[in-house]
Design a protein around this motif. Sequence first.
Motif, PDB file in Angstrom:
ATOM      1  N   ASN A 114       0.766  -1.026  -0.139  1.00 40.93           N
ATOM      2  CA  ASN A 114      -0.274   0.038   0.052  1.00 40.93           C
ATOM      3  C   ASN A 114       0.839   1.122  -0.091  1.00 40.93           C
ATOM      4  N   ASP A 115       2.225   1.268  -0.226  1.00 42.39           N
ATOM      5  CA  ASP A 115       3.357   2.569  -0.606  1.00 42.39           C
ATOM      6  C   ASP A 115       2.938   3.094  -1.931  1.00 42.39           C
ATOM      7  N   LYS A 116       2.510   3.853  -2.349  1.00 39.00           N
ATOM      8  CA  LYS A 116       3.034   4.103  -3.084  1.00 39.00           C
ATOM      9  C   LYS A 116       3.926   4.607  -4.036  1.00 39.00           C
ATOM     10  N   GLN A 117       5.150   5.076  -3.121  1.00 40.16           N
ATOM     11  CA  GLN A 117       6.417   4.729  -3.686  1.00 40.16           C
ATOM     12  C   GLN A 117       6.167   3.330  -4.594  1.00 40.16           C
ATOM     13  N   LEU A 118       6.427   2.331  -4.054  1.00 36.12           N
ATOM     14  CA  LEU A 118       6.608   0.743  -3.827  1.00 36.12           C
ATOM     15  C   LEU A 118       5.900   0.754  -5.243  1.00 36.12           C
ATOM     16  N   ASN A 119       4.844   0.723  -5.436  1.00 35.48           N
ATOM     17  CA  ASN A 119       3.507   0.456  -6.098  1.00 35.48           C
ATOM     18  C   ASN A 119       2.363   1.608  -6.278  1.00 35.48           C
ATOM     19  N   SER A 120       3.109   2.045  -7.302  1.00 33.88           N
ATOM     20  CA  SER A 120       2.224   3.399  -7.564  1.00 33.88           C
ATOM     21  C   SER A 120       0.365   3.184  -8.752  1.00 33.88           C
ATOM     22  N   ASP A 121       0.700   1.930  -9.176  1.00 34.28           N
ATOM     23  CA  ASP A 121      -0.989   1.650  -9.460  1.00 34.28           C
ATOM     24  C   ASP A 121      -1.568   1.409  -8.813  1.00 34.28           C
ATOM     25  N   PHE A 122      -1.242  -0.207  -7.538  1.00 40.57           N
ATOM     26  CA  PHE A 122      -2.119  -0.626  -7.469  1.00 40.57           C
ATOM     27  C   PHE A 122      -1.585  -0.608  -5.605  1.00 40.57           C
ATOM     28  N   TYR A 123      -1.440   0.338  -5.502  1.00 43.16           N
ATOM     29  CA  TYR A 123      -1.571   0.288  -3.836  1.00 43.16           C
ATOM     30  C   TYR A 123      -2.384   1.159  -3.410  1.00 43.16           C
ATOM     31  N   ASN A 124      -3.652   1.601  -3.509  1.00 45.27           N
ATOM     32  CA  ASN A 124      -4.704   1.650  -3.058  1.00 45.27           C
ATOM     33  C   ASN A 124      -5.837   0.449  -3.104  1.00 45.27           C
ATOM     34  N   TRP A 125      -5.555  -0.256  -3.679  1.00 43.43           N
ATOM     35  CA  TRP A 125      -7.159  -0.925  -4.033  1.00 43.43           C
ATOM     36  C   TRP A 125      -7.218  -1.372  -3.162  1.00 43.43           C
ATOM     37  N   ASN A 126      -8.292  -2.599  -3.372  1.00 42.95           N
ATOM     38  CA  ASN A 126      -8.653  -3.530  -2.438  1.00 42.95           C
ATOM     39  C   ASN A 126      -8.056  -5.208  -2.662  1.00 42.95           C
ATOM     40  N   LYS A 127      -6.950  -5.707  -1.924  1.00 46.41           N
ATOM     41  CA  LYS A 127      -6.115  -6.965  -1.691  1.00 46.41           C
ATOM     42  C   LYS A 127      -6.419  -8.059  -1.199  1.00 46.41           C
ATOM     43  N   VAL A 128      -6.425  -9.302  -1.633  1.00 51.49           N
ATOM     44  CA  VAL A 128      -6.621 -10.008  -1.715  1.00 51.49           C
ATOM     45  C   VAL A 128      -5.676 -11.197  -1.915  1.00 51.49           C
ATOM     46  N   VAL A 129      -5.441 -12.054  -0.406  1.00 54.42           N
ATOM     47  CA  VAL A 129      -4.598 -13.215  -0.596  1.00 54.42           C
ATOM     48  C   VAL A 129      -5.209 -14.394  -0.242  1.00 54.42           C
ATOM     49  N   VAL A 130      -5.228 -15.149  -1.361  1.00 51.99           N
ATOM     50  CA  VAL A 130      -6.306 -16.220  -1.101  1.00 51.99           C
ATOM     51  C   VAL A 130      -5.055 -17.155  -0.589  1.00 51.99           C
ATOM     52  N   ARG A 131      -5.271 -17.957   0.312  1.00 50.81           N
ATOM     53  CA  ARG A 131      -4.208 -19.315   0.330  1.00 50.81           C
ATOM     54  C   ARG A 131      -4.138 -20.512   0.617  1.00 50.81           C
ATOM     55  N   TYR A 132      -3.185 -21.424   0.246  1.00 51.04           N
ATOM     56  CA  TYR A 132      -3.903 -21.768  -0.756  1.00 51.04           C
ATOM     57  C   TYR A 132      -3.728 -23.582   0.282  1.00 51.04           C
ATOM     58  N   CYS A 133      -4.487 -24.497   0.174  1.00 49.29           N
ATOM     59  CA  CYS A 133      -4.199 -25.506   1.218  1.00 49.29           C
ATOM     60  C   CYS A 133      -5.098 -26.844   0.428  1.00 49.29           C
ATOM     61  N   ASP A 134      -5.428 -26.903  -0.207  1.00 50.36           N
ATOM     62  CA  ASP A 134      -5.316 -27.812  -1.388  1.00 50.36           C
ATOM     63  C   ASP A 134      -4.882 -29.313  -2.117  1.00 50.36           C
ATOM     64  N   GLY A 135      -3.635 -28.708  -2.655  1.00 49.12           N
ATOM     65  CA  GLY A 135      -2.522 -29.086  -3.527  1.00 49.12           C
ATOM     66  C   GLY A 135      -3.095 -29.385  -4.591  1.00 49.12           C
ATOM     67  N   ALA A 136      -4.005 -28.745  -5.446  1.00 48.84           N
ATOM     68  CA  ALA A 136      -4.133 -29.550  -6.879  1.00 48.84           C
ATOM     69  C   ALA A 136      -4.089 -27.538  -6.905  1.00 48.84           C
ATOM     70  N   SER A 137      -3.262 -26.177  -6.890  1.00 50.16           N
ATOM     71  CA  SER A 137      -3.443 -25.671  -7.934  1.00 50.16           C
ATOM     72  C   SER A 137      -5.714 -25.143  -7.712  1.00 50.16           C
ATOM     73  N   PHE A 138      -5.983 -25.027  -6.963  1.00 50.26           N
ATOM     74  CA  PHE A 138      -7.499 -24.644  -6.367  1.00 50.26           C
ATOM     75  C   PHE A 138      -8.105 -25.596  -7.578  1.00 50.26           C
ATOM     76  N   SER A 139      -7.957 -26.618  -7.948  1.00 55.30           N
ATOM     77  CA  SER A 139      -8.930 -27.908  -9.257  1.00 55.30           C
ATOM     78  C   SER A 139      -9.219 -28.888  -8.628  1.00 55.30           C
ATOM     79  N   GLY A 140      -9.245 -29.979  -7.887  1.00 57.80           N
ATOM     80  CA  GLY A 140      -9.579 -30.918  -7.586  1.00 57.80           C
ATOM     81  C   GLY A 140     -11.319 -31.002  -5.997  1.00 57.80           C
ATOM     82  N   ASP A 141     -11.844 -31.835  -6.928  1.00 58.06           N
ATOM     83  CA  ASP A 141     -12.713 -32.825  -6.254  1.00 58.06           C
ATOM     84  C   ASP A 141     -12.895 -33.171  -5.862  1.00 58.06           C
TER      85      ASP A 141
END
Length: 399
Positions: A114-141
Amino acid sequence: MATTTSSELTAPFLLLLLLAAVARSTAELVNLTLLTGAQEKGAVCLDGSPPGYHLQRGFGSGRHSWFIHLKGGAWCNTIGSSRNTIEDCSYRKMTYLGSSTLMGAVEFDGILSNDKQLNSDFYNWNKVVVRYCDGASFSGDAEAQDTDGSTIYFRGLRIWNAVLDELMEKGLASAKQAILSGCSAGGLATLLHCNDFHARFPKEVSAKCLPDGGFFLDAESLAGERYSTFFSEVVQLQNVSEVLPKDCLAKKNRTECFFAAELVKSIKAPTLIVNSAYDSWQIQNILAPAESYHGVSWSGCKSDIRNCSSSQIQVLNGFRKQFVDDVKVVKDKKGWGLFIDSCFYHCQLTEFPWSPWNSSASPELGNKTVAKAIGDWYFERSQQVKQIDCEYPCNPSCS
């Protein structure tokens, strides 16, 4: 194996420490949010715990812009492991890659900063990190019985759908601008889910995809074994099918359709592929895994490309050629971009200090850093952002 003296290490090592310190001083810790009603939806991690994500709200002009980032972490079939696939997934469910009970807060850095100097294009966007816990690139069932009689849940596709549905309710549905991104296995997941992500928005919304280090090759190891052997275990065990392109499945098997080279042919959304043609993880784990050679002749090379002999560089250039050949299919796709450098990196957008996002360590292609190239591509400030670097060691900006 080539050795490096302490004096040779001092300058670059100190630079990395300095850059890491600067990044961490501006990075913000964001807490974990567990998915609501995960068990009822069957959207759970390998151990049955609810999946999670980290949400940092946007502000100012970025209030209606969203950046969704899928974390990576390989798959349930560790190369070189004595464990079989079930045992490897069983091991993962006792780590943060298989259980949310072991997840903590994460730092938002690089393109998530969220530092404008480091990330001028996206610093103030809503940002989400989705954690990985399925072992198949979010693709199995699917699910399977563990060696101790308990259940291992392969519910990556349900996790993807449930998390995106919840985020839509939290404001993603009203986005004016949106990017789906991911690193490594999350980069592959970005390609797998790009069409679905794009289809969730009205046509006037600028929804694009940004896979980072996710273009994995079906390359041969030094011992002659193709990587599809490993991917086929993931695809079959986790019942990966629904997420794969139907036009690909009409002509090829599921494992072939799990590779980026096939996925990109079916993606309709504008996409920028960020990757090194000498991807360090792929060289270490696909081209030259430990069991593919004898002795230590490749150990120094695959840990640091500067240690490679001329004959080893020729082998790496063969890997690069396959990469360039596979990625060329998107060169004429309108709205697409390429940032394919020749640096010895794996993922370049976040997870500092291993990535060189917008720092003095950032590689440049066509006089653009990766940060500048992504901004120019997304906001269409440049007619074309399609750069493929020359062979190593031609690029002096590689750190």
